[in-house]
Scaffold this motif. Structure first.
Motif, short mmCIF file in Angstrom:
data_model
loop_
_atom_site.label_atom_id
_atom_site.label_comp_id
_atom_site.label_asym_id
_atom_site.label_seq_id
_atom_site.Cartn_x
_atom_site.Cartn_y
_atom_site.Cartn_z
N GLY A 197 54.36 42.62 77.98
CA GLY A 197 54.93 43.03 76.70
C GLY A 197 53.95 42.97 75.55
N SER A 198 53.29 41.83 75.38
CA SER A 198 52.38 41.67 74.24
C SER A 198 51.11 42.49 74.44
CB SER A 198 52.03 40.20 74.04
OG SER A 198 51.44 39.65 75.21
N VAL A 241 43.23 31.44 65.69
CA VAL A 241 44.23 30.44 65.29
C VAL A 241 45.33 30.28 66.35
CG1 VAL A 241 45.96 29.84 63.55
CG2 VAL A 241 43.75 30.78 62.84
N PRO A 242 46.01 31.36 66.79
CA PRO A 242 47.03 31.15 67.83
C PRO A 242 46.45 30.74 69.18
CG PRO A 242 46.75 33.49 67.37
CD PRO A 242 46.00 32.75 66.31
N ALA A 243 45.19 31.10 69.45
CA ALA A 243 44.58 30.68 70.72
C ALA A 243 44.42 29.17 70.76
CB ALA A 243 43.23 31.36 70.90
N VAL A 244 43.97 28.59 69.66
CA VAL A 244 43.86 27.13 69.59
C VAL A 244 45.24 26.50 69.60
CG1 VAL A 244 43.09 25.20 68.17
CG2 VAL A 244 41.63 27.21 68.43
N PRO A 252 56.15 23.98 76.47
CA PRO A 252 55.89 25.30 77.06
C PRO A 252 56.33 26.45 76.15
CG PRO A 252 56.86 23.85 78.70
CD PRO A 252 56.94 23.13 77.39
N THR A 253 57.41 26.26 75.41
CA THR A 253 57.87 27.31 74.50
C THR A 253 56.84 27.59 73.42
OG1 THR A 253 60.19 26.71 74.88
CG2 THR A 253 59.69 28.00 72.90
N ALA A 258 52.64 31.12 71.09
CA ALA A 258 51.26 31.28 70.62
C ALA A 258 50.47 32.20 71.55
CB ALA A 258 50.58 29.91 70.53
N PHE A 259 50.73 32.12 72.86
CA PHE A 259 50.06 32.97 73.83
C PHE A 259 50.39 34.44 73.58
CE2 PHE A 259 50.19 35.18 77.96
CZ PHE A 259 48.89 34.98 78.40
N ALA A 260 51.66 34.74 73.29
CA ALA A 260 52.07 36.12 73.04
C ALA A 260 51.38 36.67 71.80
CB ALA A 260 53.59 36.20 72.89
N ILE A 261 51.32 35.87 70.74
CA ILE A 261 50.65 36.31 69.51
C ILE A 261 49.17 36.55 69.77
CG2 ILE A 261 50.05 35.66 67.15
CD1 ILE A 261 52.66 34.02 67.09
N THR A 262 48.55 35.66 70.53
CA THR A 262 47.14 35.81 70.87
C THR A 262 46.89 37.09 71.63
OG1 THR A 262 46.89 33.39 70.99
CG2 THR A 262 45.17 34.72 72.01
#
Length: 371
Positions: A197-198, A241-244, A252-253, A258-262
């Motif tokens: 999706g992302s 920023v989201p990767a960190v 997990p949520t 953050a993973f999706a934004i990255t």
């Protein structure tokens, strides 16, 4: 895969290019199907031959048939196959293996490749932009490409990007399992769904944003390349920023959000970076430009990063069997090996901000010139 990509340094010198596509599809289909009769590792090697051919040649053909003002969107359609295909591999592969067996999954992926390869035989070779190079010397091709600052910088940044992506792809499921106590099959499912999706959303946004960023550049290749690189610099810099945050999330949520934004931000750079490489390279060296880029990002990017994360994690753990120590060592290893990639991204932001859209930054202003 790497050896075959290196061989495609010579493709610019030959014609027609589209004859390599049936070879690619047949190699993919036959290679996957052979897994039923032979060892899977030989099938994977065969797949690499096909993958290297279309990854090198398809962008140059898209470059030939697309308008300069919509090139990123055309490339985005092609590169959307990366996140969608990867995610489908996670989801469908596991489902098919559970319902039947792992060999069926290989046939489901391989047989359509053979059919598509036969259809490619009906394709007409599009008119090539630029003349063929005067020499087929691969060393001369590499030197000519690396002498172009925009191309050289793009490959370096792309390699740093791929280094981080490889580490995440290799260790994210185990990280969710070991550090955040999520079942491994659940982790694989959600990561695959989020990646599809992302990744698709980011690639689509990148196609639109890349074309929008270069509206004032006209058909000048150098100006368009710098505009695309500026987009890449900003979105990959913002992704730090989201990767960190992924690796600092306590649940997990939080990790998945953050993973999706990255992924959205990182995949936004996919079409612009490849368009930048095509526009910064001499027209006669475009296939060679893609080959050099692919060779570099895998040899120095996603090939060494997963084992480096594992080795550093083992070193930080120091032989301890404590699960808490093991979890912390994996987190610290992933954070540590992100630092070079983050530094490169921030450098790209600074360079892109200073020179990205400024016409005087381009060494040539003739609209007919591309490098």
């Amino acid at each position: 895969y790497l050896v075959t990509v290196g061989g495609f340094l010579l493709v610019d010198y030959f014609t027609p290019r589209h004859l390599y596509f049936p070879t690619a599809g047949l190699a993919i289909g036959a290679g996957l199907s052979v897994a039923f009769l032979c060892r899977a590792r030989w099938a994977r090697i065969t797949v690499g031959v096909g993958e290297a051919s279309y990854a090198t040649l398809a962008p140059t053909i898209i470059d030939d048939i697309s308008d300069a003002r919509s090139k990123n969107r055309w490339l985005a359609v092609f590169y959307a196959a990366i996140p969608v295909g990867s995610a489908l591999g996670f989801v469908l592969g596991g489902f098919i293996e559970k319902q039947w067996n792992w060999r069926v999954a290989f046939f489901v992926a391989g047989l359509p490749g053979i059919l598509l390869a036969l259809l490619v035989l009906l394709m007409k070779e599009p008119e090539r932009k630029g003349e063929r190079p005067k020499t087929s010397d691969p060393i001369a091709a590499v030197r000519e490409l690396l002498a172009v600052p925009a191309y050289r910088g793009g490959v370096i940044g792309f390699t740093a990007y791929t280094f981080a992506m490889g580490a995440f792809a290799g260790w994210a499921p185990k990280y969710l399992h070991k550090v955040l106590d999520l079942d491994l099959d659940v982790a694989n499912y959600w990561l695959g769904a989020l990646l599809a999706g992302s990744g698709f959303a980011g690639t689509a946004i990148g196609g639109w944003l890349g074309d929008r960023s270069a509206t004032d550049a006209g058909d000048a290749g150098a100006l368009r390349a710098r505009a695309y690189l500026r987009v890449c610099a900003w979105v990959t810099g913002l992704a730090v920023v989201p990767a960190v945050a992924c690796l600092l999330a306590p649940t997990p949520t939080g990790f998945c959000v953050a993973f999706a934004i990255t992924c959205v931000l990182l995949f936004t750079a996919t079409a612009p970076i490849n368009a930048a490489l095509l526009n910064s390279a001499p027209p006669a060296r475009r296939a060679s430009a893609m080959a050099v880029s692919i060779f570099a990002i895998h040899l120095f990017g996603d090939m060494p990063s997963p084992p480096l994360v594992g080795a550093l994690s083992d070193f930080l753990r120091g032989g301890s069997n404590d699960p808490i120590v093991a979890a912390l060592s994996l987190r610290n290893a992933m954070l540590t090996l992100q630092m070079p990639e983050q530094a490169e991204q921030m450098r790209e932001v600074a360079v892109g901000t200073a020179f990205g859209f400024t016409p005087r930054a381009a060494p040539r202003t003739d609209p007919s010139e591309r490098c």
